[in-house]
Motif scaffolding. Structure first.
Motif, PDB file in Angstrom:
ATOM      1  N   ASN A  67       0.834  -1.209   0.000  1.00  0.00           N
ATOM      2  CA  ASN A  67       0.000   0.000   0.000  1.00  0.00           C
ATOM      3  C   ASN A  67       0.870   1.261   0.000  1.00  0.00           C
ATOM      4  O   ASN A  67       0.610   2.218  -0.737  1.00  0.00           O
ATOM      5  CB  ASN A  67      -0.921  -0.006   1.217  1.00  0.00           C
ATOM      6  CG  ASN A  67      -1.915   1.127   1.195  1.00  0.00           C
ATOM      7  OD1 ASN A  67      -2.950   1.071   0.536  1.00  0.00           O
ATOM      8  ND2 ASN A  67      -1.617   2.206   1.923  1.00  0.00           N
ATOM      9  N   SER A  68       1.926   1.243   0.815  1.00  0.00           N
ATOM     10  CA  SER A  68       2.848   2.386   0.859  1.00  0.00           C
ATOM     11  C   SER A  68       3.555   2.566  -0.483  1.00  0.00           C
ATOM     12  O   SER A  68       3.757   3.708  -0.943  1.00  0.00           O
ATOM     13  CB  SER A  68       3.890   2.184   1.961  1.00  0.00           C
ATOM     14  OG  SER A  68       3.279   2.148   3.229  1.00  0.00           O
ATOM     15  N   CYS A  70       2.334   1.717  -3.411  1.00  0.00           N
ATOM     16  CA  CYS A  70       1.317   2.265  -4.326  1.00  0.00           C
ATOM     17  C   CYS A  70       1.170   3.769  -4.132  1.00  0.00           C
ATOM     18  O   CYS A  70       1.120   4.535  -5.106  1.00  0.00           O
ATOM     19  CB  CYS A  70      -0.029   1.591  -4.081  1.00  0.00           C
ATOM     20  SG  CYS A  70      -0.131  -0.125  -4.637  1.00  0.00           S
ATOM     21  N   GLU A  71       1.095   4.178  -2.878  1.00  0.00           N
ATOM     22  CA  GLU A  71       0.949   5.602  -2.574  1.00  0.00           C
ATOM     23  C   GLU A  71       2.123   6.397  -3.148  1.00  0.00           C
ATOM     24  O   GLU A  71       1.932   7.460  -3.762  1.00  0.00           O
ATOM     25  CB  GLU A  71       0.858   5.795  -1.062  1.00  0.00           C
ATOM     26  CG  GLU A  71       0.570   7.214  -0.632  1.00  0.00           C
ATOM     27  CD  GLU A  71       0.356   7.341   0.867  1.00  0.00           C
ATOM     28  OE1 GLU A  71      -0.004   8.448   1.310  1.00  0.00           O
ATOM     29  OE2 GLU A  71       0.556   6.348   1.595  1.00  0.00           O
ATOM     30  N   VAL A  74       1.917   6.461  -7.120  1.00  0.00           N
ATOM     31  CA  VAL A  74       0.884   7.381  -7.597  1.00  0.00           C
ATOM     32  C   VAL A  74       1.355   8.833  -7.438  1.00  0.00           C
ATOM     33  O   VAL A  74       1.169   9.663  -8.329  1.00  0.00           O
ATOM     34  CB  VAL A  74      -0.444   7.140  -6.842  1.00  0.00           C
ATOM     35  CG1 VAL A  74      -1.447   8.256  -7.139  1.00  0.00           C
ATOM     36  CG2 VAL A  74      -1.043   5.795  -7.235  1.00  0.00           C
ATOM     37  N   LEU A 134       2.934  -3.227 -10.319  1.00  0.00           N
ATOM     38  CA  LEU A 134       3.258  -1.879  -9.845  1.00  0.00           C
ATOM     39  C   LEU A 134       4.706  -1.535 -10.168  1.00  0.00           C
ATOM     40  O   LEU A 134       5.001  -0.428 -10.640  1.00  0.00           O
ATOM     41  CB  LEU A 134       3.011  -1.768  -8.339  1.00  0.00           C
ATOM     42  CG  LEU A 134       3.291  -0.383  -7.735  1.00  0.00           C
ATOM     43  CD1 LEU A 134       2.254   0.625  -8.199  1.00  0.00           C
ATOM     44  CD2 LEU A 134       3.333  -0.448  -6.208  1.00  0.00           C
ATOM     45  N   SER A 295      -1.297   2.564 -11.859  1.00  0.00           N
ATOM     46  CA  SER A 295      -0.935   2.579 -10.431  1.00  0.00           C
ATOM     47  C   SER A 295      -2.160   2.799  -9.536  1.00  0.00           C
ATOM     48  O   SER A 295      -2.251   2.196  -8.462  1.00  0.00           O
ATOM     49  CB  SER A 295       0.142   3.637 -10.160  1.00  0.00           C
ATOM     50  OG  SER A 295      -0.253   4.907 -10.622  1.00  0.00           O
ATOM     51  N   VAL A 296      -3.110   3.626  -9.979  1.00  0.00           N
ATOM     52  CA  VAL A 296      -4.330   3.821  -9.180  1.00  0.00           C
ATOM     53  C   VAL A 296      -5.166   2.546  -9.187  1.00  0.00           C
ATOM     54  O   VAL A 296      -5.720   2.139  -8.156  1.00  0.00           O
ATOM     55  CB  VAL A 296      -5.145   5.014  -9.714  1.00  0.00           C
ATOM     56  CG1 VAL A 296      -6.525   5.070  -9.044  1.00  0.00           C
ATOM     57  CG2 VAL A 296      -4.409   6.324  -9.463  1.00  0.00           C
ATOM     58  N   TRP A 299      -3.576   0.164  -6.833  1.00  0.00           N
ATOM     59  CA  TRP A 299      -3.806   0.602  -5.452  1.00  0.00           C
ATOM     60  C   TRP A 299      -5.217   0.248  -5.005  1.00  0.00           C
ATOM     61  O   TRP A 299      -5.432  -0.233  -3.884  1.00  0.00           O
ATOM     62  CB  TRP A 299      -3.575   2.118  -5.365  1.00  0.00           C
ATOM     63  CG  TRP A 299      -3.402   2.629  -3.961  1.00  0.00           C
ATOM     64  CD1 TRP A 299      -3.343   1.890  -2.813  1.00  0.00           C
ATOM     65  CD2 TRP A 299      -3.252   3.986  -3.556  1.00  0.00           C
ATOM     66  NE1 TRP A 299      -3.162   2.701  -1.723  1.00  0.00           N
ATOM     67  CE2 TRP A 299      -3.098   3.998  -2.149  1.00  0.00           C
ATOM     68  CE3 TRP A 299      -3.219   5.194  -4.257  1.00  0.00           C
ATOM     69  CZ2 TRP A 299      -2.940   5.179  -1.432  1.00  0.00           C
ATOM     70  CZ3 TRP A 299      -3.045   6.367  -3.536  1.00  0.00           C
ATOM     71  CH2 TRP A 299      -2.912   6.363  -2.146  1.00  0.00           C
ATOM     72  N   VAL A 302      -5.253  -3.342  -4.194  1.00  0.00           N
ATOM     73  CA  VAL A 302      -4.504  -3.612  -2.955  1.00  0.00           C
ATOM     74  C   VAL A 302      -5.358  -3.268  -1.733  1.00  0.00           C
ATOM     75  O   VAL A 302      -5.418  -4.033  -0.754  1.00  0.00           O
ATOM     76  CB  VAL A 302      -3.182  -2.811  -2.940  1.00  0.00           C
ATOM     77  CG1 VAL A 302      -2.539  -2.847  -1.550  1.00  0.00           C
ATOM     78  CG2 VAL A 302      -2.216  -3.373  -3.979  1.00  0.00           C
ATOM     79  N   VAL A 303      -6.047  -2.132  -1.784  1.00  0.00           N
ATOM     80  CA  VAL A 303      -6.895  -1.735  -0.654  1.00  0.00           C
ATOM     81  C   VAL A 303      -8.036  -2.737  -0.471  1.00  0.00           C
ATOM     82  O   VAL A 303      -8.403  -3.079   0.657  1.00  0.00           O
ATOM     83  CB  VAL A 303      -7.441  -0.300  -0.853  1.00  0.00           C
ATOM     84  CG1 VAL A 303      -8.377   0.066   0.284  1.00  0.00           C
ATOM     85  CG2 VAL A 303      -6.295   0.698  -0.924  1.00  0.00           C
ATOM     86  N   PHE A 392      -7.510   6.714   2.105  1.00  0.00           N
ATOM     87  CA  PHE A 392      -6.481   6.946   1.095  1.00  0.00           C
ATOM     88  C   PHE A 392      -6.819   8.199   0.296  1.00  0.00           C
ATOM     89  O   PHE A 392      -7.978   8.476  -0.007  1.00  0.00           O
ATOM     90  CB  PHE A 392      -6.252   5.727   0.196  1.00  0.00           C
ATOM     91  CG  PHE A 392      -7.400   5.294  -0.679  1.00  0.00           C
ATOM     92  CD1 PHE A 392      -7.384   5.563  -2.039  1.00  0.00           C
ATOM     93  CD2 PHE A 392      -8.480   4.622  -0.153  1.00  0.00           C
ATOM     94  CE1 PHE A 392      -8.420   5.154  -2.861  1.00  0.00           C
ATOM     95  CE2 PHE A 392      -9.522   4.205  -0.959  1.00  0.00           C
ATOM     96  CZ  PHE A 392      -9.501   4.465  -2.326  1.00  0.00           C
TER      97      PHE A 392
END
Length: 395
Positions: A67-68, A70-71, A74, A134, A295-296, A299, A302-303, A392
């Protein structure tokens, strides 16, 4: 609550056991959140293969790290798009497309991509696939934008040679080759850039800066707003000393060798790099748009996986839960959280209670005990909640 189009959105994902609802889960959540605080939307999460408790705890840790990543990915794409579009947020927003939809619309209508990430595959495989996708997207975007920045720098260098002052610009279109001593065994001509206000000082002293400077050889070649370019002839054996003395006086020697057709060649090189810069910019913009969407999308998946894994760890089996996306604003997000805590804090067991004013309170000792029993951990700076809750924000 319908947020204004230009209002910054904050997204919250929640999962709650079906047993807490007497009515339709989304309607109940909407009532809890409050119409003025946010909009509650479905966020369907498939039923995945569960595996062992130890595996789930490891998945939770792996997904937090992913998650980190991905953030960060993005955010990097967003920064790259801002850079190539000169910070024009309207133009940047036009590039933020996911699966042919504006980003907000994609999240509002999220569906798990069953063709790309089959829900019947083990969680370990799904996490690895998302991680690899990713990484591939991030590498592609990084490589193309590095290429664009390199070409952009090269173009800026060439343009400075055309438009800069006499210290930096190309001398090819300026210097008349007739002013230069060429093909001499003993003598050579030097080109010196002198601040215009020091021009008289130069003419008074240049003949004595070093031995064997040809008297009265100094000739003005060109002048701009700041500097004057002068040509001086010396014997080759004392050239190094002459040039060093010029530097000591803060006068700038320019390296120049006349080449037949050099002026035309410089123009061709500039045109070539301008064309390349336009081409690479278009490619970078397209890849930035694609990279944002990719990437979004990753993400969002992933969430969804994080929601599933933590739902199993918190609520156990059988799997009967409702997941939802709450679209709010940074300003209203705290109110949304307060309302959710007020309605569902009892799910935390002994870890949550109420003070004499009816406000939700947390027993840190009980929290630690309950989290350990459930196999849950909370990263530094993250707040534990009695229910599955993730925020997020998109840049």
């Amino acid at each position: 609550m319908l947020l204004p189009t230009m209002a910054p959105a904050q997204y919250i994902l929640v999962s709650l056991p079906l047993r807490v609802f007497d009515d339709d889960p989304l309607k109940s959540l909407a009532s809890t959140v409050g119409r003025d605080n946010g909009e509650v939307l479905p966020y369907p999460v498939p039923s995945f293969k569960i595996g062992t408790l130890d595996a789930l705890v490891q998945h939770a840790d792996d997904l937090a790290k992913l998650n980190s990543a991905c953030e960060a990915a993005v955010a990097k794409v967003a920064d790259s798009l801002r850079g190539i579009l000169d910070g024009n947020e309207d133009l940047v927003a036009q590039q933020k497309i996911v699966n042919d939809k504006p980003t907000d619309q994609y999240l509002r209508s999220f569906q798990w991509n069953k063709l790309r990430y089959r829900a019947d595959r083990p969680l370990t495989e799904l996490i690895e696939n998302l991680q690899q996708d990713l990484q591939n997207s991030d590498n592609d975007v990084k490589a193309k934008f590095n290429q664009y920045n390199t070409v952009k720098t090269n173009l800026a260098t060439l343009e400075r040679k055309q438009t800069g002052n006499l210290v930096t610009k190309s001398l090819t279109p300026i210097v008349d080759p007739k002013l230069l001593v060429q093909d001499s065994e003993y003598m050579e001509t030097h080109l010196i850039v002198v601040p215009t206000n020091a021009r008289k000082d130069f003419f008074r002293s240049y003949e004595t800066l070093a031995p064997m400077v040809v008297p009265r050889s100094a000739v003005q070649v060109a002048q701009d707003d700041e500097f004057t370019l002068l040509a001086v002839t010396t014997f080759k054996k004392t050239s190094a000393e002459f040039l060093q003395k010029c530097r000591e006086h803060k006068w700038t020697p320019r390296q120049y060798k006349y080449v037949e057709g050099g002026k035309e060649e410089e123009q061709r090189e500039l045109q070539r790099v301008e064309k390349e810069a336009r081409k690479v910019r278009a490619e970078a913009l397209l890849l930035g748009r694609t990279g944002w969407g990719e990437s979004v999308m990753i993400w969002a998946h992933v969430v969804a996986l994080r929601v599933f894994v933590e739902t199993v760890l918190r609520y156990g089996l059988p799997l009967e839960f409702a997941s939802a996306l709450i679209r709010t604003t940074p300003k209203q997000a705290k109110k949304v959280k307060t309302n959710l805590d007020s309605a569902y804090s009892y799910l935390g067991g002994n870890a949550f209670g109420r003070d004499k004013h009816g406000r939700v309170t947390k027993d840190d000792a009980s929290l630690t005990s309950e989290m350990a029993a459930a196999g849950l951990s909370v990263g530094e700076g993250n707040e534990y909640t009695a229910y599955v809750y993730y925020e997020f924000d998109l840049p």
